[in-house]
Write a protein that holds these residues in place. Structure first.
Motif, PDB file in Angstrom:
ATOM      1  N   PHE A  69       0.830  -1.205   0.000  1.00 48.24           N
ATOM      2  CA  PHE A  69       0.000   0.000   0.000  1.00 48.24           C
ATOM      3  C   PHE A  69       0.871   1.264   0.000  1.00 48.24           C
ATOM      4  CE2 PHE A  69      -2.412   3.290   2.269  1.00 48.24           C
ATOM      5  CZ  PHE A  69      -3.491   3.392   1.418  1.00 48.24           C
ATOM      6  N   ALA A 116       2.365   1.798  -3.288  1.00 45.60           N
ATOM      7  CA  ALA A 116       1.373   2.363  -4.214  1.00 45.60           C
ATOM      8  C   ALA A 116       1.298   3.872  -4.032  1.00 45.60           C
ATOM      9  CB  ALA A 116       0.008   1.724  -3.978  1.00 45.60           C
ATOM     10  N   ILE A 117       1.267   4.309  -2.769  1.00 41.92           N
ATOM     11  CA  ILE A 117       1.156   5.757  -2.540  1.00 41.92           C
ATOM     12  C   ILE A 117       2.456   6.465  -2.878  1.00 41.92           C
ATOM     13  CG2 ILE A 117       0.481   7.520  -0.896  1.00 41.92           C
ATOM     14  CD1 ILE A 117      -0.880   5.649   0.713  1.00 41.92           C
ATOM     15  N   ALA A 175       2.878   8.090  -5.998  1.00 39.96           N
ATOM     16  CA  ALA A 175       2.139   9.341  -6.077  1.00 39.96           C
ATOM     17  C   ALA A 175       2.935  10.487  -5.472  1.00 39.96           C
ATOM     18  CB  ALA A 175       0.809   9.192  -5.365  1.00 39.96           C
ATOM     19  N   LEU A 235      -9.228   2.484   1.772  1.00 41.71           N
ATOM     20  CA  LEU A 235      -7.776   2.608   1.584  1.00 41.71           C
ATOM     21  C   LEU A 235      -7.434   2.622   0.091  1.00 41.71           C
ATOM     22  CD1 LEU A 235      -6.308   0.120   4.196  1.00 41.71           C
ATOM     23  CD2 LEU A 235      -6.043   2.592   4.178  1.00 41.71           C
ATOM     24  N   ALA A 252      -5.901   5.718  -2.053  1.00 35.91           N
ATOM     25  CA  ALA A 252      -4.670   5.512  -2.816  1.00 35.91           C
ATOM     26  C   ALA A 252      -4.892   5.789  -4.292  1.00 35.91           C
ATOM     27  CB  ALA A 252      -4.153   4.092  -2.615  1.00 35.91           C
ATOM     28  N   PHE A 295      -4.397   9.786  -4.278  1.00 41.03           N
ATOM     29  CA  PHE A 295      -2.939   9.721  -4.479  1.00 41.03           C
ATOM     30  C   PHE A 295      -2.554   9.205  -5.858  1.00 41.03           C
ATOM     31  CE2 PHE A 295      -3.098   9.567   0.202  1.00 41.03           C
ATOM     32  CZ  PHE A 295      -2.350  10.712   0.437  1.00 41.03           C
ATOM     33  N   ARG A 296      -3.540   8.904  -6.688  1.00 38.88           N
ATOM     34  CA  ARG A 296      -3.308   8.468  -8.068  1.00 38.88           C
ATOM     35  C   ARG A 296      -2.329   7.298  -8.144  1.00 38.88           C
ATOM     36  NH1 ARG A 296      -1.944  14.521  -9.291  1.00 38.88           N
ATOM     37  NH2 ARG A 296      -3.925  15.373  -8.649  1.00 38.88           N
ATOM     38  N   ALA A 297      -2.492   6.375  -7.234  1.00 41.89           N
ATOM     39  CA  ALA A 297      -1.581   5.237  -7.205  1.00 41.89           C
ATOM     40  C   ALA A 297      -1.900   4.283  -8.343  1.00 41.89           C
ATOM     41  CB  ALA A 297      -1.737   4.504  -5.886  1.00 41.89           C
ATOM     42  N   ASP A 298      -0.958   3.395  -8.628  1.00 42.38           N
ATOM     43  CA  ASP A 298      -1.212   2.303  -9.558  1.00 42.38           C
ATOM     44  C   ASP A 298      -2.269   1.408  -8.915  1.00 42.38           C
ATOM     45  OD1 ASP A 298      -1.121  -0.254 -10.786  1.00 42.38           O
ATOM     46  OD2 ASP A 298       0.788   0.308 -11.684  1.00 42.38           O
ATOM     47  N   ILE A 322      -5.999  13.137 -13.450  1.00 39.72           N
ATOM     48  CA  ILE A 322      -5.207  14.209 -12.842  1.00 39.72           C
ATOM     49  C   ILE A 322      -5.824  15.553 -13.210  1.00 39.72           C
ATOM     50  CG2 ILE A 322      -2.929  15.230 -12.640  1.00 39.72           C
ATOM     51  CD1 ILE A 322      -1.854  12.467 -13.654  1.00 39.72           C
TER      52      ILE A 322
END
Lengths: 376, 306
Positions: free
Chosen positions: A348, A351-352, A355, B78, B82, B86-89, B306
């Motif tokens: 996790f 992943a963040i 960013a 969560l 994310a 947070f634009r996570a994968d 984005i």
């Protein structure tokens, strides 16, 4: 890789590891387990004896290889969720070849390795082929193929010509087909004498010492070479970044995709092969469910940022905390499931963290554009 | 094939279908809004645990069921933070959810119950009220009473989701967010808001799916009750081309094949059981090969806005 690049890649992962253990510790404390003594026991379970260190390395082999399989597929723009099935096909074929063929020592192992890796590769290529020919998402086919492999495994396992009733396991792979090191030696009189004199050595020899890790390293070198220096590797990476563009410039994307899935499957199969040829009892065991190496491969690839060499380290790391957690559970009674939570947290945070990098880049950009605005 | 066998086939099909359907619907709503959800498995596991625990402690299975929905939404938040903020994968954070769900559920089971299996909890009631099931007793239809009320709920959700997505302006917004978020943004609709809503709803649905397994199919939780069903649901969602009704059909196909397998095994026949067990998976593959063709993934699925 220059120094700055290295920092950029390494720091978020290091932060994620620290964050995972920190939040995992908080979680432990909330559940009423002492995080400090738990982690201490875990670290002791990794480093305190030569045997433990050897254990970590031995157990890392399948993790590294399934991780590499997933990472390689990711690099090619494919999601190999089917490593689990390919692993089982590897184990199965290796056992068949290892028990039913009789060949001289080295030849037997090589034949077994090639045949079983090819079988697992074909299993992976099915998903690739279906995607290429019919446009079926490889995730669906891989999930289905995993289960088909699982029941096929159980079917073959129960065959009367393979199954040993007293042990509820298959026949053992012949010694010529095993990947063990010094396992015969430790039972000779000479071996016993040497082991009696050298406690560290005897400690290490008590584990399932095998050369699987070296095969894994060779495969890593091969894949890095393939991806970074060959034309085919360039085509693979191009396909991963932009399929349409690759097709447009005349690369054979269909063929490359099938080939990539074949390679990914063969690598995951190799994990199974080395497991069954290198670890006691060298037999297929009765599986009640998935062993989970496929899923573990996914996070190992992610933590490694899909770099083949990174898979070596992330595989070793997760093997270490897995081994440590069993010691932790037996010593201080903290359930080893905490490892899953810590792993989840680490993934996790990774992943963040990507960013965060984006944010930093964006802030810099904004700053620069503001500076330019001032100039005008 | 007697009538009672047919009834059994129906009941069994619905039993296998329901949890998959809940989770697949969850996948559909999340992915239509543009957030990939590979974490269904973890959410289902956590939902199954929550349902079993709450149902056991409170004695009220309905409370357990809805707590599971809430727990699912909580865990997936969560993933939402994310992937949206947070634009996570999304593959990465979804994988994280799978591990967290499995880990937390088993750890808490050990913490609360000191074993790896939770004690037997009260189950959800039948969809038919008592005065109707009373008439079924000792007839060919007596197995009908084991159809759970949650099964009905799952099918209501199919209709509800279909209605919302294709007949209301809300649905249009969700679909547009998954296809072309920039267009939605220029119309003054907040892309993150739509996505948060959809992802949380997805967690709730998958949580219900898990709850169904632990307090309707079985009555307790252990680490193996979900056993890959989240991934099957994921496949069903893709197979159903990202639509609620498509997901329903593929889940029904899968449930039907599973139940056929169970029935054939009971009868005993030429095909050995472990080969027979591959039937649902081979059937799905065959259906994919023969009928489905190119998958119709939402264009902006998995891409952070984005």
């Amino acid at each position: 890789m220059n120094k700055r690049d290295f920092h950029k890649k390494f720091i978020p992962i290091a932060l994620a590891l620290v964050g995972g253990f920190f939040v995992g510790g908080i979680f432990l404390a909330i559940c009423g387990y002492n995080p400090i003594s738990s982690y201490t026991a875990m670290i002791e379970g990794i480093f305190s004896r030569p045997k433990y260190i050897a254990q970590v390395i031995i157990k890392s082999t399948p993790l590294i290889l399934t991780g590499l399989s997933v990472a390689f597929a990711f690099k090619c723009g494919l999601f190999n969720i089917g490593a689990e099935g390919q692993y089982m096909i590897g184990v199965m074929t290796a056992t068949l070849v290892g028990t039913k063929l009789s060949l001289p020592p080295v030849v037997h192992f090589v034949v077994l390795l090639l045949l079983a890796a090819a079988a697992a590769g074909v299993w992976g290529a099915i998903a690739g082929l279906l995607k290429v020919r019919l446009g079926i998402n490889e995730v669906v086919t891989s999930i289905m193929l995993n289960w088909i492999a699982f029941y096929l495994y159980r079917y073959i396992f129960a065959m009367p010509w393979l199954h040993v009733k007293e042990l509820d396991a298959s026949l053992a792979i012949q010694e010529t087909g095993r990947s063990t090191i010094l396992q015969g030696f430790k039972n000779t009189a000479e071996g016993r004498a040497i082991m009696a004199n050298n406690s560290a050595l005897s400690d290490i020899l008590k584990t399932d010492l095998n050369f699987g890790i070296f095969v894994a390293i060779l495969v890593i070198i091969f894949i890095s070479y393939l991806l970074n220096t060959t034309t085919k590797g360039f085509e693979f990476r191009a396909m991963g970044i932009n399929q349409e563009a690759s097709r447009f410039v005349g690369m054979n994307v269909s063929w490359n995709m099938t080939l990539a899935m074949f390679i990914a499957g063969a690598i995951a199969g190799l994990a199974g092969i080395l497991q069954v040829t290198g670890i006691y009892p060298y037999r297929m065991t009765n599986l009640a469910g998935f062993e989970g190496y496929g899923n573990e491969g996914i996070y190992i690839a992610l933590v490694a940022n899909c770099s083949p060499i990174g898979c070596l380290f992330s595989g070793l790391f997760f093997s270490a905390i897995k081994c440590g957690s069993t010691t932790m559970q037996s010593k201080v009674g903290t359930p080893s499931e905490i490892i899953k939570i810590i792993t989840g947290l680490i993934i996790f945070f990774i992943a963040i963290s990507f960013a965060y990098k984006l944010l930093i880049a964006k802030m810099k950009q904004r700053k620069e554009s503001r500076c330019k605005g001032d100039d005008k | 094939m007697t009538i009672s066998n047919l009834v059994l086939l129906l009941v069994g099909t619905l039993m296998y279908t329901t949890p998959l359907l809940f989770a697949a619907l969850g996948g559909v709503i999340s992915e239509l809004s543009g957030v990939m959800n590979i974490g269904l498995e973890g959410i289902m596991t956590f939902g199954a645990f929550t349902a079993a625990a709450v149902s056991f402690f409170s004695g009220n299975p309905f409370l357990g069921f809805f707590a599971a929905g809430l727990a699912g939404a909580l865990l997936i938040s969560l993933h939402a933070v994310a992937s949206i903020t947070f634009r996570a994968d999304q593959t990465i954070s979804g994988t994280a959810i799978n591990f967290l769900g499995a880990g937390i559920s088993v750890l808490l089971t050990k913490k609360f119950f000191h074993t790896s299996t939770s004690p037997s909890a009260p189950k959800l009631p039948s969809v038919f009220p008592k005065w109707i099931t009373h008439h079924f007793e000792r007839t060919t239809f007596q197995t009908l009473k084991s159809i759970s009320i949650a099964t009905l709920l799952a099918f209501i959700f199919v209709y509800l989701l279909y209605f919302i997505l294709y007949k209301t302006s809300w649905g249009l917004r969700i679909l547009a967010t998954g296809e072309h978020p920039a267009a939605v943004d220029t119309l003054g609709i907040s892309v993150p808001k739509v996505r948060y809503f959809c992802v949380l709803a997805s967690g709730m649905l998958a949580g219900f799916g898990g709850a169904f397994v632990s307090i309707s199919v079985t009555s307790s939780f252990s680490s193996i009750v979900i056993c890959g069903q989240g991934f099957i649901a994921l496949a069903a969602m893709i197979f159903g081309k990202w639509t609620p009704h498509g997901a329903m059909l593929s889940c029904l196909l899968f449930g039907f094949a599973r139940e056929c397998t169970t029935l054939f095994e009971k009868e005993g026949g030429l095909i050995p059981p472990s080969l027979l067990e591959t039937l649902p998976y081979i059937l799905t593959l065959m259906a994919l090969i023969l009928f489905v063709g190119k998958s119709a993934m939402p264009k902006a699925d998995g891409i952070p806005y984005i």
